[in-house]
Design a protein around this motif. Structure first.
Motif, PDB file in Angstrom:
ATOM      1  N   SER A  43       0.801  -1.227   0.000  1.00 12.97           N
ATOM      2  CA  SER A  43       0.000   0.000   0.000  1.00 12.97           C
ATOM      3  C   SER A  43       0.833   1.276   0.000  1.00 12.97           C
ATOM      4  O   SER A  43       0.410   2.294  -0.552  1.00 12.97           O
ATOM      5  CB  SER A  43      -0.953   0.002   1.200  1.00 12.97           C
ATOM      6  OG  SER A  43      -0.231  -0.024   2.419  1.00 12.97           O
ATOM      7  N   THR A  44       2.023   1.265   0.605  1.00 13.59           N
ATOM      8  CA  THR A  44       2.834   2.489   0.632  1.00 13.59           C
ATOM      9  C   THR A  44       3.743   2.608  -0.582  1.00 13.59           C
ATOM     10  O   THR A  44       4.337   3.664  -0.804  1.00 13.59           O
ATOM     11  CB  THR A  44       3.700   2.537   1.906  1.00 13.59           C
ATOM     12  OG1 THR A  44       4.631   1.456   1.895  1.00 13.59           O
ATOM     13  CG2 THR A  44       2.842   2.459   3.151  1.00 13.59           C
ATOM     14  N   PHE A  45       3.865   1.529  -1.354  1.00 10.37           N
ATOM     15  CA  PHE A  45       4.745   1.553  -2.532  1.00 10.37           C
ATOM     16  C   PHE A  45       3.920   1.938  -3.751  1.00 10.37           C
ATOM     17  O   PHE A  45       3.363   1.095  -4.448  1.00 10.37           O
ATOM     18  CB  PHE A  45       5.406   0.189  -2.735  1.00 10.37           C
ATOM     19  CG  PHE A  45       6.203  -0.288  -1.550  1.00 10.37           C
ATOM     20  CD1 PHE A  45       6.913   0.603  -0.762  1.00 10.37           C
ATOM     21  CD2 PHE A  45       6.240  -1.627  -1.222  1.00 10.37           C
ATOM     22  CE1 PHE A  45       7.657   0.173   0.330  1.00 10.37           C
ATOM     23  CE2 PHE A  45       6.983  -2.082  -0.132  1.00 10.37           C
ATOM     24  CZ  PHE A  45       7.688  -1.182   0.644  1.00 10.37           C
ATOM     25  N   VAL A 271      21.647   8.075   3.439  1.00  8.30           N
ATOM     26  CA  VAL A 271      20.201   7.910   3.325  1.00  8.30           C
ATOM     27  C   VAL A 271      19.743   7.014   4.472  1.00  8.30           C
ATOM     28  O   VAL A 271      20.373   5.994   4.756  1.00  8.30           O
ATOM     29  CB  VAL A 271      19.794   7.261   1.992  1.00  8.30           C
ATOM     30  CG1 VAL A 271      18.267   7.082   1.929  1.00  8.30           C
ATOM     31  CG2 VAL A 271      20.275   8.087   0.811  1.00  8.30           C
ATOM     32  N   SER A 272      18.651   7.399   5.147  1.00 12.83           N
ATOM     33  CA  SER A 272      18.015   6.538   6.133  1.00 12.83           C
ATOM     34  C   SER A 272      16.819   5.868   5.466  1.00 12.83           C
ATOM     35  O   SER A 272      15.934   6.547   4.943  1.00 12.83           O
ATOM     36  CB  SER A 272      17.558   7.335   7.358  1.00 12.83           C
ATOM     37  OG  SER A 272      18.671   7.777   8.118  1.00 12.83           O
ATOM     38  N   LEU A 273      16.824   4.559   5.467  1.00 13.35           N
ATOM     39  CA  LEU A 273      15.780   3.780   4.812  1.00 13.35           C
ATOM     40  C   LEU A 273      14.737   3.378   5.842  1.00 13.35           C
ATOM     41  O   LEU A 273      15.021   2.628   6.777  1.00 13.35           O
ATOM     42  CB  LEU A 273      16.399   2.539   4.158  1.00 13.35           C
ATOM     43  CG  LEU A 273      17.511   2.828   3.143  1.00 13.35           C
ATOM     44  CD1 LEU A 273      18.189   1.538   2.702  1.00 13.35           C
ATOM     45  CD2 LEU A 273      16.968   3.578   1.932  1.00 13.35           C
ATOM     46  N   GLU A 274      13.526   3.871   5.681  1.00 12.32           N
ATOM     47  CA  GLU A 274      12.459   3.651   6.649  1.00 12.32           C
ATOM     48  C   GLU A 274      11.519   2.544   6.198  1.00 12.32           C
ATOM     49  O   GLU A 274      11.332   2.314   4.997  1.00 12.32           O
ATOM     50  CB  GLU A 274      11.661   4.939   6.861  1.00 12.32           C
ATOM     51  CG  GLU A 274      12.482   6.108   7.378  1.00 12.32           C
ATOM     52  CD  GLU A 274      11.675   7.383   7.487  1.00 12.32           C
ATOM     53  OE1 GLU A 274      10.476   7.348   7.121  1.00 12.32           O
ATOM     54  OE2 GLU A 274      12.227   8.408   7.925  1.00 12.32           O
ATOM     55  N   LYS A 275      10.926   1.891   7.159  1.00 11.42           N
ATOM     56  CA  LYS A 275       9.910   0.877   6.878  1.00 11.42           C
ATOM     57  C   LYS A 275       8.774   1.507   6.069  1.00 11.42           C
ATOM     58  O   LYS A 275       8.246   2.557   6.435  1.00 11.42           O
ATOM     59  CB  LYS A 275       9.372   0.307   8.193  1.00 11.42           C
ATOM     60  CG  LYS A 275       8.185  -0.622   8.043  1.00 11.42           C
ATOM     61  CD  LYS A 275       7.635  -1.001   9.400  1.00 11.42           C
ATOM     62  CE  LYS A 275       6.311  -1.731   9.279  1.00 11.42           C
ATOM     63  NZ  LYS A 275       5.717  -2.052  10.594  1.00 11.42           N
ATOM     64  N   GLY A 276       8.422   0.891   4.957  1.00 11.59           N
ATOM     65  CA  GLY A 276       7.352   1.408   4.113  1.00 11.59           C
ATOM     66  C   GLY A 276       7.790   2.497   3.153  1.00 11.59           C
ATOM     67  O   GLY A 276       7.003   2.945   2.327  1.00 11.59           O
ATOM     68  N   ARG A 295      12.790  10.266  -2.352  1.00  6.94           N
ATOM     69  CA  ARG A 295      11.588   9.631  -1.797  1.00  6.94           C
ATOM     70  C   ARG A 295      10.474   9.608  -2.843  1.00  6.94           C
ATOM     71  O   ARG A 295      10.149  10.634  -3.436  1.00  6.94           O
ATOM     72  CB  ARG A 295      11.138  10.391  -0.545  1.00  6.94           C
ATOM     73  CG  ARG A 295      10.093   9.655   0.297  1.00  6.94           C
ATOM     74  CD  ARG A 295      10.670   8.446   0.997  1.00  6.94           C
ATOM     75  NE  ARG A 295       9.668   7.727   1.765  1.00  6.94           N
ATOM     76  CZ  ARG A 295       9.597   7.754   3.105  1.00  6.94           C
ATOM     77  NH1 ARG A 295      10.495   8.432   3.807  1.00  6.94           N
ATOM     78  NH2 ARG A 295       8.663   7.077   3.733  1.00  6.94           N
ATOM     79  N   LEU A 296       9.907   8.432  -3.058  1.00  9.45           N
ATOM     80  CA  LEU A 296       8.906   8.252  -4.099  1.00  9.45           C
ATOM     81  C   LEU A 296       7.504   8.019  -3.568  1.00  9.45           C
ATOM     82  O   LEU A 296       6.550   7.976  -4.353  1.00  9.45           O
ATOM     83  CB  LEU A 296       9.287   7.053  -4.983  1.00  9.45           C
ATOM     84  CG  LEU A 296      10.609   7.164  -5.741  1.00  9.45           C
ATOM     85  CD1 LEU A 296      10.904   5.862  -6.466  1.00  9.45           C
ATOM     86  CD2 LEU A 296      10.582   8.317  -6.724  1.00  9.45           C
ATOM     87  N   ASN A 297       7.335   7.823  -2.271  1.00 12.82           N
ATOM     88  CA  ASN A 297       6.012   7.531  -1.724  1.00 12.82           C
ATOM     89  C   ASN A 297       5.004   8.610  -2.119  1.00 12.82           C
ATOM     90  O   ASN A 297       5.270   9.795  -1.993  1.00 12.82           O
ATOM     91  CB  ASN A 297       6.073   7.435  -0.206  1.00 12.82           C
ATOM     92  CG  ASN A 297       6.912   6.263   0.253  1.00 12.82           C
ATOM     93  OD1 ASN A 297       8.119   6.381   0.371  1.00 12.82           O
ATOM     94  ND2 ASN A 297       6.288   5.131   0.493  1.00 12.82           N
ATOM     95  N   GLY A 298       3.868   8.182  -2.604  1.00  6.02           N
ATOM     96  CA  GLY A 298       2.829   9.109  -3.024  1.00  6.02           C
ATOM     97  C   GLY A 298       2.921   9.484  -4.489  1.00  6.02           C
ATOM     98  O   GLY A 298       1.985  10.049  -5.041  1.00  6.02           O
ATOM     99  N   LYS A 299       4.068   9.184  -5.119  1.00  6.43           N
ATOM    100  CA  LYS A 299       4.220   9.478  -6.548  1.00  6.43           C
ATOM    101  C   LYS A 299       3.839   8.238  -7.345  1.00  6.43           C
ATOM    102  O   LYS A 299       3.952   7.108  -6.887  1.00  6.43           O
ATOM    103  CB  LYS A 299       5.651   9.898  -6.869  1.00  6.43           C
ATOM    104  CG  LYS A 299       6.084  11.190  -6.198  1.00  6.43           C
ATOM    105  CD  LYS A 299       7.494  11.564  -6.615  1.00  6.43           C
ATOM    106  CE  LYS A 299       7.887  12.938  -6.089  1.00  6.43           C
ATOM    107  NZ  LYS A 299       7.932  12.989  -4.615  1.00  6.43           N
ATOM    108  N   THR A 300       3.382   8.466  -8.546  1.00  7.90           N
ATOM    109  CA  THR A 300       3.038   7.370  -9.431  1.00  7.90           C
ATOM    110  C   THR A 300       3.407   7.760 -10.851  1.00  7.90           C
ATOM    111  O   THR A 300       3.437   8.933 -11.194  1.00  7.90           O
ATOM    112  CB  THR A 300       1.540   7.040  -9.361  1.00  7.90           C
ATOM    113  OG1 THR A 300       1.258   5.986 -10.293  1.00  7.90           O
ATOM    114  CG2 THR A 300       0.679   8.239  -9.687  1.00  7.90           C
ATOM    115  N   ASN A 301       3.714   6.767 -11.655  1.00  8.02           N
ATOM    116  CA  ASN A 301       4.030   7.066 -13.055  1.00  8.02           C
ATOM    117  C   ASN A 301       3.132   6.260 -13.976  1.00  8.02           C
ATOM    118  O   ASN A 301       3.552   5.762 -15.002  1.00  8.02           O
ATOM    119  CB  ASN A 301       5.496   6.806 -13.370  1.00  8.02           C
ATOM    120  CG  ASN A 301       5.883   5.368 -13.060  1.00  8.02           C
ATOM    121  OD1 ASN A 301       5.227   4.705 -12.276  1.00  8.02           O
ATOM    122  ND2 ASN A 301       6.934   4.881 -13.686  1.00  8.02           N
ATOM    123  N   ALA A 302       1.877   6.124 -13.582  1.00  9.23           N
ATOM    124  CA  ALA A 302       0.932   5.426 -14.438  1.00  9.23           C
ATOM    125  C   ALA A 302       0.709   6.172 -15.752  1.00  9.23           C
ATOM    126  O   ALA A 302       0.462   5.570 -16.782  1.00  9.23           O
ATOM    127  CB  ALA A 302      -0.401   5.259 -13.716  1.00  9.23           C
TER     128      ALA A 302
END
Length: 354
Positions: A43-45, A271-276, A295-302
């Motif tokens: 869900s977060t990816f 870089v700090s890599l966080e869960k999700g 950070r890519l969360n919330g971005k989409t390339n559909a």
């Protein structure tokens, strides 16, 4: 005759006492049903290089759902394994549990009949249970989901519980652009100073597990990903890498040449890599730029892939069907450059196209 009858009645009475003690000591609960909803694992990816490549996998692969129930002494009471064809299916496990309180885990991972990216080891006790990375190249297939909950089983009626696993780590997508620009270069790599290859079950944390970072006194000792141009047909390559959370990991891009040269392409960056979390790393040989951990969360390339649709192709050596194991920790001599490195490029934060 009377003596024989007395002995018989005494024996039957003893059986009755034993039967009564057995039923009183161990109260068997009704069926305990655990439903596992794996949809939240992804869900977060939100960002995909190609549409649906995170949610779909090849037909020979399947989503394994493992449910483990530990009693109050931390010992394994029951374990069930089922399989789903995608992340939208609900898995159901019927556990045989005596009355009591249990710690239940649900673990999701992608595998097939020949390849496992993760193994669950030491399951006889909660304190010894680990999920261990098998160091296989798996791309997005290596995403691991986990959930845990306390449940109470009674003799009253059938109990049903639902667990919704979440991703246990971060997802990184690494781009190598224009890898065939230089004919004498044999390897491009994204190196890192930390690693983490297992997850340990525990009762001490709300998420139910610990991860332990491994480092070598701040030295670069691991690859996040690498490409060998001679093995690739396409000029622009990418792959996904799933990693457990780690703080302040130092990264750098390097390359090797056919005369055994070893060069630094970029200045190191943290870089700090966080869960999700979902992160992008880029090595662009055409423009001589790079970026770490965008950070890519919330971005989409559909609608618009980054940087352009069909520009990148998955790495051939990074396909999920690869049977060979990789060496994620490279030779210690790789920390010493065999030649002076060229001038490092300035860090450029290249956000994906919107």
């Amino acid at each position: 005759m009377k003596k024989i009858l007395n002995i018989s009645f005494a024996f039957l009475a003893l059986l009755g006492i034993l039967s009564s003690c057995s039923n009183d000591d161990i109260k068997i609960g009704q069926a305990t049903v655990v439903k596992v909803d794996p949809s939240a694992v992804l869900s977060t990816f939100t960002y995909e290089v190609k549409l649906d490549e995170l949610t779909m996998f090849d037909q020979e692969f399947k989503l394994r759902v493992t449910v483990l129930a530990y009693n109050q002494d931390g010992l394994l009471e029951d374990k069930k394994v089922s399989y789903c064809s995608n992340y939208n299916e609900i898995a159901t496990a019927q556990l045989d549990l005596p009355e009591g309180t249990y710690t239940v885990y649900a673990v999701t991972d992608v595998m097939n009949d020949e390849i496992e990216f993760w193994t669950i080891e030491g399951t006889e006790s909660l304190a010894t249970t680990k999920i261990v990375d098998q160091e296989r190249i798996g791309g997005q297939y290596k995403i691991l989901g986990i959930a845990t909950s306390k449940i109470t089983v009674t003799t009253d009626n059938t109990k049903e519980f639902t667990l919704q696993p979440e991703a246990a780590g971060a997802l990184c997508v690494v781009y190598f652009r224009s890898i065939h620009k230089y004919s004498n270069r044999t390897k491009y790599a994204l190196e890192m100073t930390k690693s983490c290859n297992y997850l340990q079950f525990t009762n001490d944390k709300s998420e139910g597990y610990n991860t332990a970072e491994e480092s070598n006194n701040g030295k670069f000792g691991w690859y996040l990903g690498y490409i060998e141009p001679q093995d690739e047909t396409y000029n622009n390559i990418y792959n996904y890498y799933f990693v457990f959370p780690m703080k302040n990991v130092e990264f750098r891009f390097t390359y090797e040449t056919d005369d055994d040269g070893y060069y630094l392409f970029s200045d190191p960056g943290y870089v700090s890599l966080e869960k999700g979390g979902e992160y992008r790393f880029l090595m662009d040989l055409d423009k001589n730029v790079y970026s770490y951990g965008v950070r890519l969360n919330g971005k989409t390339n559909a609608k618009a892939l980054a940087p352009a649709q069909n520009l990148y192709s998955p790495a051939s050596k990074a396909t999920s069907t690869a049977n060979a194991k990789i060496h994620s920790q490279f030779n210690g001599t790789a920390n010493v450059f065999s030649q002076l490195s060229p001038k490092s490029m300035a860090i450029t934060d290249l956000a994906p196209s919107k």
